[in-house]
Design a protein around this motif. Structure first.
Motif, PDB file in Angstrom:
ATOM      1  N   PRO A   2      36.537  47.793  89.655  1.00 47.12           N
ATOM      2  CA  PRO A   2      36.632  46.372  89.307  1.00 47.12           C
ATOM      3  C   PRO A   2      36.334  46.175  87.830  1.00 47.12           C
ATOM      4  O   PRO A   2      35.415  46.760  87.286  1.00 47.12           O
ATOM      5  N   SER A   3      37.147  45.322  87.195  1.00 46.28           N
ATOM      6  CA  SER A   3      36.915  45.041  85.793  1.00 46.28           C
ATOM      7  C   SER A   3      35.952  43.876  85.650  1.00 46.28           C
ATOM      8  O   SER A   3      35.652  43.182  86.601  1.00 46.28           O
ATOM      9  N   ASP A   4      35.478  43.653  84.436  1.00 49.31           N
ATOM     10  CA  ASP A   4      34.507  42.590  84.193  1.00 49.31           C
ATOM     11  C   ASP A   4      35.158  41.226  84.411  1.00 49.31           C
ATOM     12  O   ASP A   4      36.341  41.024  84.122  1.00 49.31           O
ATOM     13  N   VAL A   5      34.401  40.291  84.930  1.00 55.25           N
ATOM     14  CA  VAL A   5      34.946  38.973  85.244  1.00 55.25           C
ATOM     15  C   VAL A   5      35.333  38.189  84.011  1.00 55.25           C
ATOM     16  O   VAL A   5      36.010  37.181  84.114  1.00 55.25           O
ATOM     17  N   ASP A 191      40.784  44.000  92.124  1.00 55.29           N
ATOM     18  CA  ASP A 191      40.170  44.762  91.038  1.00 55.29           C
ATOM     19  C   ASP A 191      39.545  43.892  89.964  1.00 55.29           C
ATOM     20  O   ASP A 191      38.571  44.304  89.319  1.00 55.29           O
ATOM     21  N   ASN A 192      40.109  42.721  89.744  1.00 53.85           N
ATOM     22  CA  ASN A 192      39.666  41.885  88.628  1.00 53.85           C
ATOM     23  C   ASN A 192      38.726  40.754  89.040  1.00 53.85           C
ATOM     24  O   ASN A 192      38.536  39.795  88.288  1.00 53.85           O
ATOM     25  N   SER A 194      34.860  40.678  90.354  1.00 54.54           N
ATOM     26  CA  SER A 194      33.688  41.493  90.674  1.00 54.54           C
ATOM     27  C   SER A 194      32.751  40.785  91.641  1.00 54.54           C
ATOM     28  O   SER A 194      31.948  41.425  92.310  1.00 54.54           O
ATOM     29  N   ASN A 195      32.854  39.459  91.721  1.00 52.85           N
ATOM     30  CA  ASN A 195      31.987  38.691  92.619  1.00 52.85           C
ATOM     31  C   ASN A 195      32.844  37.639  93.323  1.00 52.85           C
ATOM     32  O   ASN A 195      33.157  36.593  92.750  1.00 52.85           O
TER      33      ASN A 195
END
Length: 314
Positions: A2-5, A191-192, A194-195
Motif C-alpha cells: 500500500p502506498s501512502d495516503v 493499494d492506494n 492504507s486506512n
C-alpha cells in the motif's frame, strides 16, 4: 505494497489529502446529510442483498470456483461501465468531488484477476450475462443522462468493497485455496488506501458536501436501492447457474450439465452454442439415443449381454 495516503488522485490536491488523513468519524451527522440518507434509506435493500442464497453460501465458504470466476466476470463488466461513466463525468459538479481513480478504480485489478482465471486471451473467453447487462445498461444511462445519480452507484459499490468486500476476500482465498500472494483476488486489494475506515469517512464527508437539494438527494437514495436490486439480480442469476453445475469443472474444461434448466442461459455453453457446437455431453448423448440405428444397436447389445449372462449362470 500500500502506498501512502497522501498520494493524490487526478483533480485532488495535496491539501485535500491532508484532510483525508485527518478525517475522523463525525458523531454530529445530520439526518439530512446525504450519506445518512443513503445509509438509512438502503438498509432494507442491504439486508436483502446480504441474505440472498449466493451471498450466504459465499460467506460460509460454500462457493464453487466456476461461480466465483463468473461473479468476477460480472464485476469486470460492471466496473468497466461505472468507471467509464465516472471518467466522462469527472468534471461534473454533482460528481467531481467523488472522483478518486487512483484510490478506488477497480477495472485494472479485475483485469489481473481475469488473466489469472482465464489466461492471456481472457477477453475472448468471457461474456456479459443477461443480469449484468441490465446493470451495465442502467449505469450507462445514468452517466449519459443523469450524472448526479452516479453518486448512488459509486457509493453502493466502493463503500461495500471497502467494508464487507474485505471479508469476502478472506473467505474466497481460504475456500478456493487461492495463492497467498493475492492472485485471483486483486479486486479486493486497494493499494492506494492504507486506512479504509478513514477513507470511508472522508468519502462520506465529500458526499455530504455535494450541492444538492432535497429532491436530488431522494433520487440518489432511490437509485442506490436500484443498484442493490441489480446486484441481487446478478446473485440470483449466479444461483441458477450454480444449479446447472453438478460438480466442479476441471481446470481448462467445462462443467458437467445434467440436462436440467435452460442450457442457453449457462455462460459456459452459450459461446459454444453460438458457434454451432452442441457442447454439452448430456444433450449430445440424448440426441444420439433418439436415432433409430443407435437404438437398434443398443438393443442388440443389451440382448447379447443378457444371453451371455444367462449362459454364464447356467
Amino acid at each position: 505494497m500500500p502506498s501512502d495516503v497522501t498520494e493524490t488522485s487526478e483533480g485532488v490536491d495535496e491539501a485535500e489529502n491532508v484532510r483525508y488523513e485527518e478525517t475522523e468519524e463525525d458523531d454530529n451527522v445530520s439526518p439530512t446529510d446525504l450519506s445518512e440518507m443513503l445509509k438509512e434509506g438502503t438498509k432494507e435493500s442491504h439486508d436483502r442483498a446480504e441474505n440472498t442464497q449466493f451471498v450466504k453460501d459465499f460467506l460460509k465458504g460454500r462457493i464453487k470456483k466456476e461461480l466465483f470466476k463468473l461473479a468476477t466476470v460480472a464485476l469486470y463488466y460492471t466496473y468497466s461501465a461505472l468507471e467509464e461513466e465516472m471518467d466522462c463525468n469527472k468534471d461534473h459538479p454533482a460528481f467531481a468531488p467523488l472522483y478518486f481513480p487512483l484510490e478506488l478504480h477497480r477495472k485494472e485489478a479485475l483485469a489481473k484477476d481475469m488473466e489469472y482465471f482465464y489466461g492471456e486471451n481472457w477477453k475472448e473467453k468471457i461474456q456479459c450475462s443477461e443480469a449484468t447487462r441490465s446493470y451495465v445498461d442502467r449505469i450507462h444511462h445514468v452517466g449519459q443522462y443523469e450524472p448526479e445519480l452516479l453518486v448512488a452507484h459509486a457509493y453502493t459499490r466502493y463503500m461495500g468493497d471497502l467494508s464487507g468486500g474485505q471479508v469476502l476476500k478472506k473467505v474466497a482465498q481460504r475456500a478456493l485455496k487461492l495463492p497467498s500472494t493475492g492472485e485471483g483476488i486483486q479486486f479486493y486489494v486497494f493499494d492506494n488506501i492504507s486506512n479504509a475506515q478513514q477513507f470511508k469517512q472522508f468519502y462520506r464527508a465529500r458526499i455530504n458536501a455535494l450541492d444538492l437539494d432535497k429532491k436530488a438527494k431522494e433520487r440518489i437514495v432511490e437509485e442506490a436501492n436500484k443498484a442493490f436490486e441489480f446486484n441481487m439480480q446478478v446473485f440470483d442469476e449466479l444461483d441458477k447457474i450454480g444449479a446447472l453445475l453438478t460438480e466442479e469443472a476441471q481446470d481448462g474444461g467445462l462443467p458437467v450439465h445434467d440436462g436440467k434448466g435452460d442450457l442457453r442461459k449457462c455462460p459456459y455453453y452459450a459461446t459454444k452454442l453460438g458457434k454451432g457446437d452442441s457442447g454439452c455431453p448430456y444433450h449430445v448423448a440424448m440426441a444420439m439415443l433418439k436415432q433409430p440405428t443407435i437404438q437398434f444397436v443398443l438393443a442388440a447389445c443389451i440382448a447379447l449381454a443378457a444371453g451371455v449372462a444367462a449362459w454364464y449362470v447356467m
